[in-house]
Design an enzyme around this catalytic site. Structure first.
Site, short mmCIF file in Angstrom:
data_model
loop_
_atom_site.label_atom_id
_atom_site.label_comp_id
_atom_site.label_asym_id
_atom_site.label_seq_id
_atom_site.Cartn_x
_atom_site.Cartn_y
_atom_site.Cartn_z
N SER A 41 -2.87 0.14 -14.57
CA SER A 41 -1.85 1.16 -15.38
C SER A 41 -2.19 2.44 -16.83
CB SER A 41 -0.26 0.49 -15.27
OG SER A 41 0.27 -0.04 -14.27
N ARG A 87 -3.86 6.56 -16.14
CA ARG A 87 -2.63 7.43 -17.53
C ARG A 87 -4.27 7.70 -18.29
NH1 ARG A 87 0.82 3.75 -15.40
NH2 ARG A 87 2.71 4.22 -16.09
N SER A 122 11.80 2.04 -11.98
CA SER A 122 10.39 2.09 -12.35
C SER A 122 9.70 3.22 -13.27
CB SER A 122 10.00 2.71 -10.45
OG SER A 122 9.53 3.38 -10.36
N GLN A 177 6.89 4.18 -12.82
CA GLN A 177 6.13 4.91 -11.85
C GLN A 177 6.96 6.52 -11.74
OE1 GLN A 177 4.94 4.03 -8.32
NE2 GLN A 177 3.45 2.39 -9.08
N ASP A 198 4.75 -6.98 -10.59
CA ASP A 198 3.58 -6.97 -9.25
C ASP A 198 3.38 -8.53 -9.87
OD1 ASP A 198 2.76 -4.55 -9.09
OD2 ASP A 198 2.38 -4.13 -10.55
C1 S3P Z 1 2.99 1.16 -12.32
C2 S3P Z 1 4.82 0.44 -11.99
C3 S3P Z 1 5.14 -0.14 -11.23
C4 S3P Z 1 4.51 -1.31 -10.67
C5 S3P Z 1 3.17 -0.57 -10.44
C6 S3P Z 1 2.17 0.33 -11.29
C7 S3P Z 1 2.60 1.86 -12.85
O1 S3P Z 1 6.12 0.38 -10.03
O2 S3P Z 1 4.74 -1.88 -9.60
O3 S3P Z 1 1.96 -1.94 -9.68
O4 S3P Z 1 1.02 1.92 -13.41
O5 S3P Z 1 4.32 2.67 -13.50
P1 S3P Z 1 7.30 0.84 -10.16
O6 S3P Z 1 7.41 1.93 -12.05
O7 S3P Z 1 7.57 1.92 -8.49
O8 S3P Z 1 8.23 -0.14 -10.16
#
Ligand code: S3P
Length: 446
Positions: free
Chosen positions: A29, A33, A174, A176, A326
């Site tokens: 993650s 970023r 989420s 993301q 995860d």
């Molecule tokens: C992530 C957010 C999670 C996670 C993914 C990485 C991120 O997904 O499952 O492996 O880096 O923001 P969601 O935000 O859709 O739950």
């Protein structure tokens, strides 16, 4: 890259004790970023400890396509020469995000408020995943998305020429989606506000602040309210990426599966929005100790020491789901050897990951002789003294499914084969040498 090569099966055999030091790769993650914020900054961002998994390499390539200069200087050492907020150029070609939901969703957010268009695609897994959860809020800024039915990739996003700021309440937990909205808010005038009912990983907020954005986070009765002031000048930074807790979970759980094991896993992020798995393992009775807690690069980290332990099944509460989203696949594998049942509640988001992870784990565990139960939102695994194994399970283009079954095979009576281990390279390219170096017996083929 969506060019997925031929499927390569891998087999895991019952192993002797796993011992030694497990240096897991950088956090996925934070790696995504660092590249994206580096590209949106003025000047140079220097990154150490970058995860060189395929997902992150695809994001690096995408940032080049939008006009940033991304250079590798040595293992994990990268630099990004950014173009500044609002400085993205229109890519000449389709952006291929391979297997990465994080990559595509964050990049769509980052470009949605620039007067450019881009077409995104991915592999067979990514092209099945829902994108409306991101394109809906991006439309509020003025961006337009044209995808396949259900908003799926391949999809063209036309950025807003005159973006307006947005207030958005996340309909699902989420990070993301939250991050896509915040990254879009960077190039909208005024304040963009995101409200999340349940806290999700907060790397975007921490890093935006580190890169010089004006961002505040308040906890209120309706949840966390994140307010970002648009059109800041972000400045290139030095980013030291901590080791990924989601990758650390594999050797840690493997040590808990294989009798006599003892591992040291240094420098693992302990961000409270990511550490639910370690709390859960401790509740199950794991001999897991966090040593030398410290801060590195704006993130709390610690060294982990774990020893094989007889575990008991527990009820994992829904409010913990986001902080270990995860880790449910590897927890499910581990739960198969715990005493009693492990009930995982509030986990429906698992159904829209790289695979439907409840279905993938349920079918694979059943094939290995484990009893499971599922509802849309709950997954239950009944533990047994020893898992029979002796099956070939499908990884469904999902790295975490593949690694979970390979870890289970280290402790099952008969070997477990995964039909395709190539997806492991998306997040943990050194999984095989690292695990065999600790004593695991992994062989190519079935
Ligand atoms: C992530 C957010 C999670 C996670 C993914 C990485 C991120 O997904 O499952 O492996 O880096 O923001 P969601 O935000 O859709 O739950």
């Amino acid at each position: 890259m969506s060019g997925h090569g031929p499927a390569t099966p891998m087999t895991s055999h019952k192993s002797g004790p796993l011992t030694g030091v497990a240096e897991v790769p950088g956090d996925k993650s934070i790696s995504h970023r660092a590249l994206i914020l580096g590209a949106l900054s003025v000047g140079e961002t220097k990154i150490t400890g970058l995860l060189e998994g395929q997902d992150v390499l695809d994001t690096a390539k995408a940032m080049q396509a939008f006009g940033a200069t991304v250079t590798q200087h040595g293992p994990g050492a990268w630099s990004v020469q950014g173009v500044g907020v609002g400085g993205f150029a229109e890519p000449a070609n389709v952006i291929d995000c391979g297997n990465s939901g994080t990559g595509v969703r964050l990049i769509m957010g980052a470009m949605a408020t620039s007067d450019i268009a881009a077409t995104f695609t991915g592999d067979a897994s990514l092209n099945k995943r829902p994108m409306g959860r991101v394109t809906d809020p991006l439309a509020l800024f003025g961006a337009r998305a044209y995808g396949r039915r259900g908003g799926r990739l391949p999809l063209t996003l036309i950025g807003a020429a005159e973006p307006v700021p947005v207030e958005y309440r996340l309909p699902m937990p989420s990070a993301q989606v939250k991050s896509a909205v915040l990254l879009a808010g960077l190039n909208a005038p005024g304040q963009t506000v995101v409200i999340e009912q349940e806290p999700t990983r907060d790397h975007t907020e921490r890093m935006l602040r580190g890169f010089g954005a004006d961002i505040s986070v308040e906890d209120g009765p309706e949840g966390r309210i994140i307010t970002l002031t648009g059109q800041p000048e972000l400045r290139g930074q030095s980013v030291s990426v901590p080791r990924d807790p989601s990758s650390a979970a594999f050797p840690v759980c493997a040590a808990l599966l294989v009798p006599g094991s003892e591992l040291f896993v240094p420098g693992v992020s302990q961000n409270p929005t990511r550490n639910g798995i370690f709390l859960t393992l401790q509740e199950m009775g794991a001999d897991l100790v966090l040593e030398n807690p410290r801060e590195e690069g704006g993130e709390p980290v610690a060294d982990l020491r774990v020893r094989f332990s007889a575990l008991k099944g527990i009820d994992v509460p829904p409010e913990r789901a986001a902080s270990m989203i995860d880790e449910y696949p590897i927890l499910s594998a581990l739960a198969a050897t715990a005493e009693g049942k492990t009930v995982m509640r509030g986990v429906k988001e698992l159904r829209v990951k790289e695979s439907d992870r409840i279905d993938a784990m349920a079918r694979g565990l059943e094939a290995c002789g484990v009893r499971v139960e599922e509802t849309e939102d709950t997954f239950t695994v009944h533990g047994m003294a020893e898992v029979p194994g002796g099956a070939t399970v499908r990884s469904h283009l999902d790295h975490r499914i593949a690694m979970s079954f390979l870890c289970l095979g280290m402790a099952s009576t008969r070997p477990i084969t995964v039909d395709d281990a190539t997806p492991i390279a998306t997040s943990f390219p050194v999984f095989e040498p690292l695990m065999t170096g600790l004593g695991a017996r992994l062989t190519q083929g079935s």
